[in-house]
Design a protein around this motif. Structure first.
Motif, PDB file in Angstrom:
ATOM      1  N   LEU A 177       0.809  -1.215   0.000  1.00 60.61           N
ATOM      2  CA  LEU A 177       0.000   0.000   0.000  1.00 60.61           C
ATOM      3  C   LEU A 177       0.843   1.266   0.000  1.00 60.61           C
ATOM      4  CD1 LEU A 177      -2.803  -1.053   2.515  1.00 60.61           C
ATOM      5  CD2 LEU A 177      -2.866  -1.114   0.017  1.00 60.61           C
ATOM      6  N   THR A 178       2.163   1.138   0.225  1.00 55.61           N
ATOM      7  CA  THR A 178       3.035   2.323   0.158  1.00 55.61           C
ATOM      8  C   THR A 178       3.130   2.863  -1.266  1.00 55.61           C
ATOM      9  OG1 THR A 178       5.012   0.942  -0.097  1.00 55.61           O
ATOM     10  CG2 THR A 178       4.413   1.596   2.150  1.00 55.61           C
ATOM     11  N   GLY A 179       2.625   2.109  -2.215  1.00 55.18           N
ATOM     12  CA  GLY A 179       2.586   2.579  -3.604  1.00 55.18           C
ATOM     13  C   GLY A 179       1.174   2.815  -4.095  1.00 55.18           C
ATOM     14  N   ALA A 180       0.206   2.910  -3.164  1.00 58.84           N
ATOM     15  CA  ALA A 180      -1.200   3.063  -3.537  1.00 58.84           C
ATOM     16  C   ALA A 180      -1.448   4.406  -4.212  1.00 58.84           C
ATOM     17  CB  ALA A 180      -2.085   2.929  -2.293  1.00 58.84           C
ATOM     18  N   ASP A 181      -2.480   4.462  -5.043  1.00 54.36           N
ATOM     19  CA  ASP A 181      -2.854   5.708  -5.701  1.00 54.36           C
ATOM     20  C   ASP A 181      -3.528   6.667  -4.724  1.00 54.36           C
ATOM     21  OD1 ASP A 181      -1.870   4.840  -8.129  1.00 54.36           O
ATOM     22  OD2 ASP A 181      -3.782   3.917  -8.713  1.00 54.36           O
ATOM     23  N   ASP A 182      -4.275   6.118  -3.761  1.00 50.55           N
ATOM     24  CA  ASP A 182      -4.938   6.940  -2.745  1.00 50.55           C
ATOM     25  C   ASP A 182      -3.867   7.545  -1.832  1.00 50.55           C
ATOM     26  OD1 ASP A 182      -6.197   7.910  -0.472  1.00 50.55           O
ATOM     27  OD2 ASP A 182      -7.768   6.394  -0.502  1.00 50.55           O
ATOM     28  N   GLN A 183      -3.751   8.866  -1.840  1.00 50.10           N
ATOM     29  CA  GLN A 183      -2.685   9.533  -1.090  1.00 50.10           C
ATOM     30  C   GLN A 183      -2.824   9.324   0.418  1.00 50.10           C
ATOM     31  OE1 GLN A 183       0.026  11.064  -2.590  1.00 50.10           O
ATOM     32  NE2 GLN A 183      -0.936  10.094  -4.370  1.00 50.10           N
ATOM     33  N   LYS A 208      -1.723   5.745   1.115  1.00 51.68           N
ATOM     34  CA  LYS A 208      -0.265   5.652   0.983  1.00 51.68           C
ATOM     35  C   LYS A 208       0.425   6.259   2.207  1.00 51.68           C
ATOM     36  CE  LYS A 208       1.648   6.617  -2.955  1.00 51.68           C
ATOM     37  NZ  LYS A 208       2.148   7.340  -4.159  1.00 51.68           N
ATOM     38  N   LEU A 233       2.858   4.247   4.882  1.00 50.81           N
ATOM     39  CA  LEU A 233       4.233   4.658   5.164  1.00 50.81           C
ATOM     40  C   LEU A 233       4.421   4.999   6.643  1.00 50.81           C
ATOM     41  CD1 LEU A 233       4.853   6.864   2.004  1.00 50.81           C
ATOM     42  CD2 LEU A 233       6.128   4.794   2.598  1.00 50.81           C
ATOM     43  N   ASP A 261       4.849  12.444  -2.617  1.00 55.19           N
ATOM     44  CA  ASP A 261       5.231  11.059  -2.296  1.00 55.19           C
ATOM     45  C   ASP A 261       6.638  11.014  -1.714  1.00 55.19           C
ATOM     46  OD1 ASP A 261       2.829   9.889  -3.292  1.00 55.19           O
ATOM     47  OD2 ASP A 261       3.560  10.272  -5.308  1.00 55.19           O
ATOM     48  N   ARG A 308       6.566  12.026   1.933  1.00 52.37           N
ATOM     49  CA  ARG A 308       5.998  10.998   2.806  1.00 52.37           C
ATOM     50  C   ARG A 308       6.997   9.874   3.059  1.00 52.37           C
ATOM     51  NH1 ARG A 308       1.470  12.170  -0.542  1.00 52.37           N
ATOM     52  NH2 ARG A 308      -0.228  13.136   0.620  1.00 52.37           N
TER      53      ARG A 308
END
Length: 1260
Positions: free
Chosen positions: A585-591, A594, A598, A633, A636
């Protein structure tokens, strides 16, 4: 579009109804999308066509025409709007009884509503009242539905243009007359609308007519015999109370006394109305119903229990044991098995009772513990309420009450927590019982967790004994299928959009307020797997929230393990599973998701990194070095990385050193190629890695150092704190030779910086502390470089000051540069002494402080040494030294003002760290033989600084006594003019220890043996005490004692004592009005007497051929008026209205500075004293006329012309402020009308007309 419009308008006249219908539909669509204004001709053509169609034979066409009138408003001119409304009203009047068969009234109502939204010019809106009133006056036989529409339109106009209607005496009288006529209509619906419109008239139309309307409503209420009429009359009175509580204040006690005994016997509609009335009075007129609080509480409690069609057994559904279980079906909101009475009409009584209880809870009329026991007790017994909307309101009210009570507990020791702790098990049992009674109500379950969260936040451990029962419900909720869009019957910010989010929010609160008890451990041991499963949820916000709760739980686990309270071994496999879920999920589109993923990974490594398996740690660290996306990103990822590796962290040093090359590889390019925010995050990573020493930086230390310096090069005026921190962290890992090579340029660059925030100053200190500690041999070099940089800045400042001979342009002293240079030198030597293991000495500072600096460079260096010495003294770093003391005393007498200023601060800070020196400092500062006057002033400033440190900061009560004695002894013996700095010193002692020194201060103020100057000194001290932000409310009693003495000075024989006493009174009224409220009846006569000109203080002085009038009482009189202004603002209604208006009449004809205060008094008091102003309008106008009659000298100078024009402008401002009063007076005031005509007509007086136009156009 215009061609299309013309074509469609033509079709509106077609005989074929289908063509007309399609044409009007097309026009409506064009109007909805159009943004272009229509010309006057086009607008009139459109509105005429639409108005004609309001009487079309087809109702469908009529309705579309009404909607077109709604949509066209924003496209047409104001005159066209007026004409359209007039035409509609005329057509209604012509149609008479037939108006019910068309949509004319609907078009009027819809058009009026849109005009309210679109028009800024309230005058245009107000002008619409006349045709609307006229049609109702001339056509009383109109159908009731038409009348209802017209009254709706009239109410809109009254609500949004009341003042404009009030300004037109004809319009206001016609409107009042009409409303009085129709509130007696035989048609109930029309009568209700007319009464509602009359309420809007009372609230929004100023003047005597409004008061008459209010009295009419009240008299009709008193004589009313029908419940339906009483309901509408009461609701109108309540609406007035909601918006203008002062207007009905005198009526409230009588209404309450009349109705309080009749509530229980009333029919349903009146019962609900009375509950609403009591709720409004409790909220808006709290003090007026305080003595009836207990009776009102019982009314509310009885209403909440009012359900004549259903009986709630005390034992029904209260079994919350697992036998039989709680139905875990979360898929349907309906309660199929719950008893529902379709004929029940009592639910709105219960709802009104709940809202009344909420108002009582928030009113402050009950002790907080009583709110819990009495109101909370009633509410929790009603959690099984069968109506969804009422049950939701009951549970929400309980949650809101608990949340509000937390603020009470924070503010005082009110026993709230004890009461809540005792009640909590009953609440949980009642909540679970409600869920068992309505197992399919997701809404009830949501509200259950809202209540649990508020209780958990109220006190740690309050729910521990109930967590087993709550866990069962939480598990069921988290394990259920995703549902969203709940809370159909109630909308509130307390509740989330999804049941799972409410459960997770409760867990968040429980973690934050955990007692680390066994019950909490067992709860999360039960729920941890459900938290993990919800990370995979597809419902918006649920996965991110689950990760946030997991991160907080990880922190809690480490705390529990460190205190040996929990065995967290059972949680480690869960934590690793959570990491496995989070990493993708660290690469998810939902900020948001993500960011939460992280944050979890970083937090888990930080808190439990030493307990995780090596492979799990490797995977997580790898996730923190993979960046996809933009700068957001990057930030974060870098933030999570810093959290994972920055000290203190559970990760081993070896693991971080091993992974450091990869981290550095990630951040190196970010130091130069990205935004400032990304660069700052990368610098934080550098700082975190550098904390682990040179082996963590490997061979990169010099390269990193150069990269960080390059960042500073980009922002020379304001080096980012992150860059300075990174320099401080990297320096110890760099060779001394490299530091020596770059330090000179770096310090020169930093010395030119002019903008520093607190973080930068602290980071700069860290940097030089690290240099001094790591490279002691460079300390002297760095110190010299810092000193040289400051000296250059000071020399430039001195040069500019010398070359600037402009009083307007002031050269700013480089205080920020001096502050940073002084802090840097102190930090440098602090690190140096730490490295040497030796105590702090000030020898390096003494060398800077030249005995008699002559050159500009020497003066600058001396200022630097003094500032640095002062900072060191504030840290208690300097031992008492006679040689240094002598040096400071000598500098206090310097000829240079910069040196004297810095010496005063340094000497004060130095003595503040050694209170035993205060006596010597004070004696020297008050000894006329000790140097020049400037020297003594400098030392007196040092006395102020020392007092602030000894008393204000250190709270040294032992020293306070001797300091008080020494200062007051000097004041008493002097009896002449006294320095302001001593006022500050004495005020600090009184403010910190009022219980000891307030009474002696009062005695000094009232002592007949003291001179006027000394009494003025002590009164000024009292005013300074009042302004002290550290003064607590516990000191009010002591302040009150002094206040009584000060108030006696209002009518003192000395004008200066009167002035200072009045200014003190003004401060008290503004900041602590409660202290003076009870004494106002005693003080007021003397106060208002001070607004009268004392002719004995007026004298005429001659200057050659000129004469000048001097009023020695003006300052005291202005202070009196300022008190009156504060009084009407802070304590409205407490002063006698006639006395206020009398003072206004006098003040208008007084001096200009008085007139400006009078204008503020009028603006503040006009709504409350409207009748008084009406009664004195002629006198007010005569005072304005007298002021305007002031003659300017024949050959005026510039100042006299400006003063005269200021007088004229202020009188015009007074005229504008009083116009609403003049409009309400009948017959018109001849004097005021004459002044108005003079101000409006440019031909009469161009200056007055200019000011009038300016003030009116600015909506003065």
């Amino acid at each position: 579009m215009l061609n299309r419009f013309d074509e469609l308008l033509t079709k509106l006249k077609d005989i074929d109804q289908d063509i007309r219908s399609m044409a009007i539909s097309d026009i409506l669509e064009l109007l909805r999308t159009s943004r272009n204004k229509l010309s006057r001709a086009e607008g009139e053509q459109c509105t005429e066509a639409f108005i004609k169609l309001l009487s079309d034979t087809q109702s469908h066409v009529q309705n579309l025409a009404a909607e077109c009138l709604d949509q066209v408003v924003h496209l047409i001119e104001e005159d066209t709007i007026r004409k359209a409304v007039l035409e509609i009203c005329t057509n209604i009047q012509k149609s008479g009884r037939e108006a019910g068969g068309c949509a004319l009234s609907v078009g009027l109502r819809r058009m009026t509503v849109r005009v309210v939204e679109e028009l800024d010019d309230k005058a245009v809106l107000g002008s619409l009242a006349t045709p609307i009133v006229t049609v109702l006056q001339n056509t009383p036989e109109l159908p009731s539905d038409v009348m209802i529409d017209i009254f709706g339109a009239l109410s809109e106009v009254l609500t949004h243009a009341g003042p404009q209607i009030g300004a037109d005496s004809n319009a206001v009288s016609q409107t009042q007359e009409l409303l009085f006529k129709f509130i007696g209509s035989s048609n109930v619906a029309v009568r209700r609308r007319a009464i509602a419109a009359l309420g809007a008239f009372v609230v929004h139309v100023p003047g005597a007519r409004s008061e008459e309307a209010l009295d009419e409503i009240y008299q009709r209420y008193k004589s009313c015999t029908q419940d339906s009429d009483k309901c509408i009359l009461l609701r109108v009175l309540v609406a007035i109370a909601q918006q203008r509580p002062a207007r009905v204040a005198k009526l409230v006690p009588t209404i309450v006394d009349t109705e309080i005994g009749a509530v229980g016997e009333s029919e349903r509609e009146l019962h609900v109305t009375l509950l609403f009335m009591f709720e409004t009075f409790v909220r808006r007129c709290t003090e007026l119903v305080a003595d009836k609080c207990d009776e009102i509480y019982h009314i509310a409690a009885d209403a909440v229990r009012f359900d004549p069609n259903y009986s709630y057994s005390d034992d029904e559904g209260m079994d919350t044991s697992s036998e039989g279980g709680l139905d875990n079906d979360f898929g349907d909101d309906s309660d199929g098995d719950a008893f529902e009475d379709d004929e029940d009409d009592s639910w709105d009584v219960r709802l009104g009772g709940v809202k009344l209880l909420s108002a009582i809870a928030k009113s402050g009329l009950l002790y907080p513990s009583d709110v819990v026991n009495r109101i909370g007790g009633v509410l929790l017994k009603s959690f099984r309420e069968r109506e969804d909307v009422v049950r939701a309101e009951i549970m929400l009210t309980y949650a809101a009450v608990v949340e509000e009570l937390q603020k009470e507990e924070a503010a005082s020791n009110s026993g709230v927590v004890d009461a809540l702790r005792e009640q909590a098990p009953k609440v949980v049992a009642a909540v679970l019982s409600a869920i068992k009674s309505y197992p399919k109500s997701t809404e009830t379950k949501q509200l259950a967790f809202v209540i649990f969260a508020r209780l958990a936040a109220a006190n740690r451990g309050i729910l521990d004994s109930s967590l087993t029962d709550i866990a069962s419900l939480a598990s069921s909720a988290l394990a259920a299928e995703d549902t969203s869009g709940m809370m159909r019957t109630a909308s509130t910010s307390l509740v989330k959009t999804n049941l799972k989010l409410d459960v997770l929010e409760f867990m968040h609160v429980l973690v934050a307020h955990s007692t680390l008890s066994d019950e909490v451990e067992q709860f999360f041991a039960t729920e941890k797997d459900e938290i993990r499963k919800n990370v995979e949820s597809k419902t918006f916000q649920v996965p991110a929230t689950a990760l946030d709760v997991a991160a907080e739980l990880v922190v809690l686990l480490r705390t529990a393990a460190e205190k040996s309270l929990w065995d967290i071994a059972q949680f480690i496999p869960w934590a690793e599973d959570m990491a496995q879920c989070a990493i993708p999920l660290t690469g998810a589109d939902d900020q948001n998701l993500k960011g939460s993923a992280l944050d979890f990974v970083g937090t888990l490594l930080q808190q439990l990194g030493n307990r995780l398996s090596p492979s799990a740690v490797e995977k997580q660290l790898e996730a923190l070095t993979v960046v996809k996306g933009g700068s957001g990103d990057l930030r974060r990822v870098l933030g999570a990385l810093v959290r994972a590796i920055a000290r203190p962290t559970a990760l081993s040093r070896e693991k971080i050193v091993e992974a450091a090359p990869g981290f550095l590889q990630l951040v190196k390019p970010l130091l130069s190629q990205y935004s400032a925010a990304v660069t700052a995050a990368a610098l934080d990573v550098v700082s975190a890695i550098a904390e682990y020493g040179a082996d963590a930086l490997t061979d990169n230390s010099n390269q990193i150092l150069q990269s960080v310096i390059a960042v500073i090069d980009k922002t020379p005026d304001a080096p980012p704190p992150s860059a300075l921190r990174a320099l401080a962290a990297v320096c110890p890992s760099v060779s001394e030779a490299n530091i020596q090579m770059m330090i000179s340029d770096l310090i020169k660059q930093l010395s030119t910086a002019t903008v520093y925030d607190g973080q930068s100053t602290e980071a700069l200190g860290e940097l030089f502390r690290a240099i001094g500690r790591t490279f002691p041999g460079l300390t002297k070099i760095c110190s010299d470089e810092i000193s040289d940089g400051w000296q250059q800045a000071y020399i430039e400042y001195a040069r500019r000051r010398k070359n600037t001979n402009n009083d307007v342009i002031q050269v700013q002293f480089p205080s920020s540069s001096l502050k940073n240079a002084a802090n840097s030198i102190n930090a440098l030597y602090e690190g140096y002494f730490e490295a040497q293991g030796s105590p702090w000495t000030s020898e390096y500072l003494s060398k800077m402080i030249r005995t008699a600096p002559r050159t500009t460079a020497e003066i600058g260096l001396t200022c630097l040494g003094l500032r640095a010495l002062g900072y060191a003294a504030q840290k208690d770093a300097l031992a008492q030294d006679s040689e240094q003391t002598a040096q400071l005393f000598a500098q206090a007498g310097s000829r240079n003002e910069d040196v004297r200023r810095e010496a005063a601060d340094a000497l004060g800070s130095y003595v503040g760290s050694h209170p035993s020196m205060f006596s010597a400092l004070f004696s020297s500062s008050t000894d006329d033989s000790e140097g020049s006057d400037l020297c003594r002033l400098s030392k007196l400033e040092a006395v102020r600084v020392a007092t602030d440190r000894i008393i204000g900061t250190s709270r040294d009560k032992a020293s306070a006594g001797s300091m008080w004695k020494q200062i007051t002894g000097y004041v008493q013996s002097n009896q002449g003019s006294l320095p302001d700095s001593l006022v500050q010193s004495l005020a600090t002692i009184v403010a910190i220890f009022p219980e000891t020194y307030a009474v002696p201060l009062a005695e000094y103020i009232s002592s007949p043996d003291n001179s006027t100057e000394v009494r003025a000194f002590y009164i000024t001290t009292f005013r300074t005490v009042l302004a002290d932000k550290q003064l607590s409310t516990e000191c009010d009693e002591q302040i009150k004692r002094v206040l009584t003495t000060v108030m006696a000075g209002i009518d003192d024989s000395s004008a200066e004592i009167r002035r200072l006493s009045l200014l003190a009174l003004q401060t008290v009224i503004q900041d602590k009005a409660a202290l003076v409220e009870s004494a106002l009846t005693t003080i007021a006569p003397a106060l208002f007497q001070q607004t009268v000109i004392d002719e004995s203080l007026v004298r005429t002085i001659r200057m050659g051929p000129f004469q000048r009038r001097v009023d020695d009482g003006l300052d005291a009189r202005r202070a009196a008026y300022q008190c009156v202004q504060a009084l009407v603002h802070a304590l409205p209604g407490t002063a006698e209205g006639s006395a206020v208006v009398d003072s206004v009449v006098r003040g208008i004809a007084d001096e200009q500075e008085i007139r400006l205060v009078v204008l503020q008094i009028i603006n503040e008091s006009l709504p409350m004293l409207f009748g008084e102003y009406m009664a004195r309008l002629d006198s007010l106008a005569e005072s304005i006329e007298k002021a305007q009659g002031t003659v300017m000298p024949k050959k005026p100078v510039k100042q006299e012309i400006e003063k005269h024009n200021a007088m004229l402008r202020s009188t015009v401002a007074l005229l504008v402020a009083l116009e609403p009063v003049a409009d309400a007076v009948s017959p018109k005031s001849a004097v005021f009308s004459k002044l108005q005509e003079k101000a409006v007509d440019p031909g009469s007086d161009r200056t007055l007309a200019m000011y009038y136009q300016e003030l009116v156009s600015n909506d003065f």
